[in-house]
Design an enzyme around this catalytic site. Structure first.
Site, PDB file in Angstrom:
ATOM      1  N   LYS A  41       0.844  -1.207   0.000  1.00 32.12           N
ATOM      2  CA  LYS A  41       0.000   0.000   0.000  1.00 32.12           C
ATOM      3  C   LYS A  41       0.873   1.248   0.000  1.00 32.12           C
ATOM      4  O   LYS A  41       2.064   1.172   0.336  1.00 32.12           O
ATOM      5  CB  LYS A  41      -0.892  -0.029   1.247  1.00 32.12           C
ATOM      6  CG  LYS A  41      -0.092  -0.027   2.552  1.00 32.12           C
ATOM      7  CD  LYS A  41      -0.903  -0.544   3.716  1.00 32.12           C
ATOM      8  CE  LYS A  41      -0.114  -0.388   5.009  1.00 32.12           C
ATOM      9  NZ  LYS A  41      -0.687  -1.167   6.105  1.00 32.12           N
ATOM     10  N   ARG A 135     -10.823   0.396  14.049  1.00 31.16           N
ATOM     11  CA  ARG A 135     -10.629   1.129  12.807  1.00 31.16           C
ATOM     12  C   ARG A 135     -11.596   0.584  11.749  1.00 31.16           C
ATOM     13  O   ARG A 135     -12.488   1.272  11.314  1.00 31.16           O
ATOM     14  CB  ARG A 135      -9.161   0.996  12.358  1.00 31.16           C
ATOM     15  CG  ARG A 135      -8.808   1.807  11.153  1.00 31.16           C
ATOM     16  CD  ARG A 135      -7.309   1.833  10.898  1.00 31.16           C
ATOM     17  NE  ARG A 135      -6.728   0.524  10.608  1.00 31.16           N
ATOM     18  CZ  ARG A 135      -5.452   0.345  10.238  1.00 31.16           C
ATOM     19  NH1 ARG A 135      -4.642   1.392  10.144  1.00 31.16           N
ATOM     20  NH2 ARG A 135      -4.988  -0.859   9.984  1.00 31.16           N
ATOM     21  N   HIS A 163      -6.297  -6.955  13.160  1.00 33.85           N
ATOM     22  CA  HIS A 163      -5.060  -6.157  13.146  1.00 33.85           C
ATOM     23  C   HIS A 163      -4.760  -5.667  14.563  1.00 33.85           C
ATOM     24  O   HIS A 163      -5.655  -5.182  15.253  1.00 33.85           O
ATOM     25  CB  HIS A 163      -5.237  -4.973  12.186  1.00 33.85           C
ATOM     26  CG  HIS A 163      -3.988  -4.198  11.914  1.00 33.85           C
ATOM     27  ND1 HIS A 163      -2.834  -4.780  11.455  1.00 33.85           N
ATOM     28  CD2 HIS A 163      -3.713  -2.872  12.027  1.00 33.85           C
ATOM     29  CE1 HIS A 163      -1.905  -3.837  11.284  1.00 33.85           C
ATOM     30  NE2 HIS A 163      -2.411  -2.681  11.642  1.00 33.85           N
ATOM     31  N   ARG A 220       1.558 -10.797   8.016  1.00 34.87           N
ATOM     32  CA  ARG A 220       1.499  -9.614   7.133  1.00 34.87           C
ATOM     33  C   ARG A 220       2.572  -8.595   7.515  1.00 34.87           C
ATOM     34  O   ARG A 220       2.263  -7.465   7.850  1.00 34.87           O
ATOM     35  CB  ARG A 220       0.117  -8.941   7.240  1.00 34.87           C
ATOM     36  CG  ARG A 220      -1.078  -9.844   7.030  1.00 34.87           C
ATOM     37  CD  ARG A 220      -2.364  -9.012   6.966  1.00 34.87           C
ATOM     38  NE  ARG A 220      -2.535  -8.139   8.122  1.00 34.87           N
ATOM     39  CZ  ARG A 220      -3.226  -8.443   9.205  1.00 34.87           C
ATOM     40  NH1 ARG A 220      -3.854  -9.599   9.318  1.00 34.87           N
ATOM     41  NH2 ARG A 220      -3.307  -7.576  10.192  1.00 34.87           N
ATOM     42  N   TYR A 256      16.570  30.595   4.354  1.00 35.41           N
ATOM     43  CA  TYR A 256      15.398  31.357   4.788  1.00 35.41           C
ATOM     44  C   TYR A 256      15.444  31.663   6.278  1.00 35.41           C
ATOM     45  O   TYR A 256      15.672  30.766   7.093  1.00 35.41           O
ATOM     46  CB  TYR A 256      14.126  30.560   4.495  1.00 35.41           C
ATOM     47  CG  TYR A 256      13.773  30.469   3.027  1.00 35.41           C
ATOM     48  CD1 TYR A 256      13.592  31.620   2.273  1.00 35.41           C
ATOM     49  CD2 TYR A 256      13.607  29.242   2.418  1.00 35.41           C
ATOM     50  CE1 TYR A 256      13.255  31.544   0.927  1.00 35.41           C
ATOM     51  CE2 TYR A 256      13.268  29.151   1.077  1.00 35.41           C
ATOM     52  CZ  TYR A 256      13.096  30.313   0.338  1.00 35.41           C
ATOM     53  OH  TYR A 256      12.754  30.223  -0.982  1.00 35.41           O
ATOM     54  N   CYS A 303      15.134  24.083   2.292  1.00 40.56           N
ATOM     55  CA  CYS A 303      14.211  24.728   1.344  1.00 40.56           C
ATOM     56  C   CYS A 303      13.415  23.655   0.591  1.00 40.56           C
ATOM     57  O   CYS A 303      13.601  22.460   0.817  1.00 40.56           O
ATOM     58  CB  CYS A 303      14.983  25.576   0.329  1.00 40.56           C
ATOM     59  SG  CYS A 303      16.201  26.695   1.036  1.00 40.56           S
ATOM     60  N   ASP A 305      13.604  22.885  -2.675  1.00 35.28           N
ATOM     61  CA  ASP A 305      14.390  22.195  -3.713  1.00 35.28           C
ATOM     62  C   ASP A 305      15.885  22.175  -3.425  1.00 35.28           C
ATOM     63  O   ASP A 305      16.674  21.847  -4.318  1.00 35.28           O
ATOM     64  CB  ASP A 305      14.182  22.896  -5.067  1.00 35.28           C
ATOM     65  CG  ASP A 305      12.720  23.155  -5.339  1.00 35.28           C
ATOM     66  OD1 ASP A 305      11.969  22.174  -5.414  1.00 35.28           O
ATOM     67  OD2 ASP A 305      12.341  24.336  -5.434  1.00 35.28           O
TER      68      ASP A 305
HETATM   69  C1  PLP Z   1       0.037  -1.922   6.848  1.00 32.49           C
HETATM   70  C2  PLP Z   1      -0.567  -3.131   7.446  1.00 32.49           C
HETATM   71  C3  PLP Z   1       0.241  -4.173   7.921  1.00 32.49           C
HETATM   72  C4  PLP Z   1       1.751  -4.088   8.010  1.00 32.49           C
HETATM   73  O1  PLP Z   1       2.126  -3.402   9.192  1.00 32.49           O
HETATM   74  P1  PLP Z   1       3.683  -3.268   9.560  1.00 32.49           P
HETATM   75  O2  PLP Z   1       3.671  -2.556  10.855  1.00 32.49           O
HETATM   76  O3  PLP Z   1       4.304  -2.458   8.471  1.00 32.49           O
HETATM   77  O4  PLP Z   1       4.232  -4.642   9.626  1.00 32.49           O
HETATM   78  C5  PLP Z   1      -0.397  -5.325   8.346  1.00 32.49           C
HETATM   79  N1  PLP Z   1      -1.740  -5.432   8.340  1.00 32.49           N
HETATM   80  C6  PLP Z   1      -2.541  -4.428   7.917  1.00 32.49           C
HETATM   81  C7  PLP Z   1      -4.018  -4.614   7.956  1.00 32.49           C
HETATM   82  C8  PLP Z   1      -1.987  -3.243   7.480  1.00 32.49           C
HETATM   83  O5  PLP Z   1      -2.783  -2.257   7.062  1.00 32.49           O
END
Ligand code: PLP
Length: 379
Positions: A41, A135, A163, A220, A256, A303, A305
């Site tokens: 993502k 969430r 999660h 994951r 700046y 800055c 750039d």
């Molecule tokens: C982004 C994400 C992860 C990965 O999390 P990390 O902390 O980068 O390992 C796992 N599960 C879900 C649902 C996520 O959105």
């Protein structure tokens, strides 16, 4: 005609060898048969989702994870055929796209599941459970809704997941509570003969604790595979070049707001990197950029750039010299983690901020390649 290095003054090197080595390392630590989803993502945490996806698939990752439908479609349209789980919520107008592009949605309510069921597409879905992150997902105690989804015809409940909110805080009790809630759902469904084949909950922090308790059927890990925060090898390196040089006399303000005033005559090098490239602006007079192995302190404000550094200590600096900004070869004080700490943020934010205008080059099987060269090898 090809542009030269000083005409592409800022670039990131994406080390796909390091990525594949991180994937192999984490895989080697998993219990046999446990699958791996790699989150790609947000343009693969800023590393570039297409190159990362191709290298991850080659290294044996089973699923890719994206946040939004359009991220999944973009991968499909670039020829990625691997399984793609959309981690964000699914809405009704997504359904025709999910079936057309064979993308796996995360389903959090019965109504959506029912609509998908009537299409009779046999699309795989993963049920998302809210065990305490609050969430997305079906609330953990709403077992009836979960069972109703599992019994719908016309779809395949391939997975069920949740999660963690606090996996990176070992002293926090929430992770254990979430795990117990998830376990209970899995057990409860099993009693009725409902067994989604791929249950998963572990992000990097949980997966890298290597207790089989959080692994279930798939892990994951994101940030760990990109090589930050754990013992992995970092995938991203941000480099720039010296664009201008001048001697500035004592008593002059630089950049700046003149937040830096020279105390002596100073060789000031102007580096092409700025916050418009994702090099965070932060506070004035903080941080260093390495030129020829020497730490050159940033003078005043960064800055959009460019930024200025004191190059007095670096030997024989020339316009066009490489300036190491993040993750230098011999400079741990500019690792992604240290850069994040200095800016009161996390590695994730540093890498996802990398701007589109940065040129990208890739290390793959020991060679430095352009995108076009890499694409030929990885397709
Ligand atoms: C982004 C994400 C992860 C990965 O999390 P990390 O902390 O980068 O390992 C796992 N599960 C879900 C649902 C996520 O959105």
């Amino acid at each position: 005609m090809q542009l030269e290095i000083t005409q592409r003054p800022n670039w990131i090197e994406i080390d796909l060898d390091n990525l594949q080595s991180n994937i192999a390392y984490v895989k080697s630590k998993l219990s046999p048969g446990v699958k791996m989803l790699m989150p790609v993502k947000a343009d693969a945490y800023g590393h570039g989702s297409l190159a990362i996806s191709l290298a991850a698939i080659e290294a044996g990752v089973d699923f890719l994870g994206v946040a939004h439908l359009f991220e999944g479609i973009a991968l499909r349209e670039n020829g990625i055929n691997a399984k793609i789980l959309i981690l964000g919520p699914c809405q009704e107008n997504d359904l025709p796209f999910l079936t057309k592009y064979n993308l796996t949605p995360s389903v959090s309510d019965f109504e959506i599941a029912k609509k998908l069921s009537t299409l009779n597409s046999q699309l795989s879905i993963h049920i998302k459970i809210d065990t305490g992150m609050h969430r997305f997902g079906i609330k953990y105690d709403n077992i009836e809704e979960i069972k109703k989804i599992c019994r719908l015809p016309g779809i395949k409940v391939e997975g069920m997941y949740s999660h963690f909110a606090t996996a990176d805080m070992p002293e926090h009790s929430a992770m254990e509570i979430q795990l117990v809630r998830f376990d209970r759902i899995v057990e409860n469904l099993k009693k009725e003969g409902i067994c989604p084949p791929i249950c998963h909950i572990a992000n990097s922090a949980a997966a890298l604790s290597f207790t089989s308790r959080t692994q279930y059927d798939m892990v994951r890990p994101g940030i760990a595979l990109y090589g930050y925060g754990f013992s992995g090898k970092p995938v991203l390196r941000l480099r720039s070049t010296v664009r201008a040089l001048r001697m500035v006399e004592a008593g002059e303000g630089v950049s700046y707001g003149h937040f830096f005033v020279t105390q002596k005559n100073m060789l000031v090098a102007t580096i092409a990197i700025g916050y418009g490239d994702g090099y965070l602006r932060g506070e004035p007079n903080e941080g260093v950029i390495f030129i020829k192995g020497k730490a050159c302190p940033i003078l005043g404000r960064v800055c959009m750039d460019a930024c200025m550094v004191d190059a007095s200590e670096a030997p024989d600096v020339q316009i066009g010299d490489i300036a190491e900004c993040i993750n230098g070869e011999f400079s741990p004080q500019i690792s992604v983690e240290e850069f994040a700490k200095r800016h009161n943020t996390i590695s994730y934010e540093v890498t996802t901020r990398m701007a589109r205008r940065l040129y990208r080059i890739y290390r793959y099987k020991g060679k430095m390649l352009s995108w076009d060269e890499l694409r030929k090898l990885l397709n």
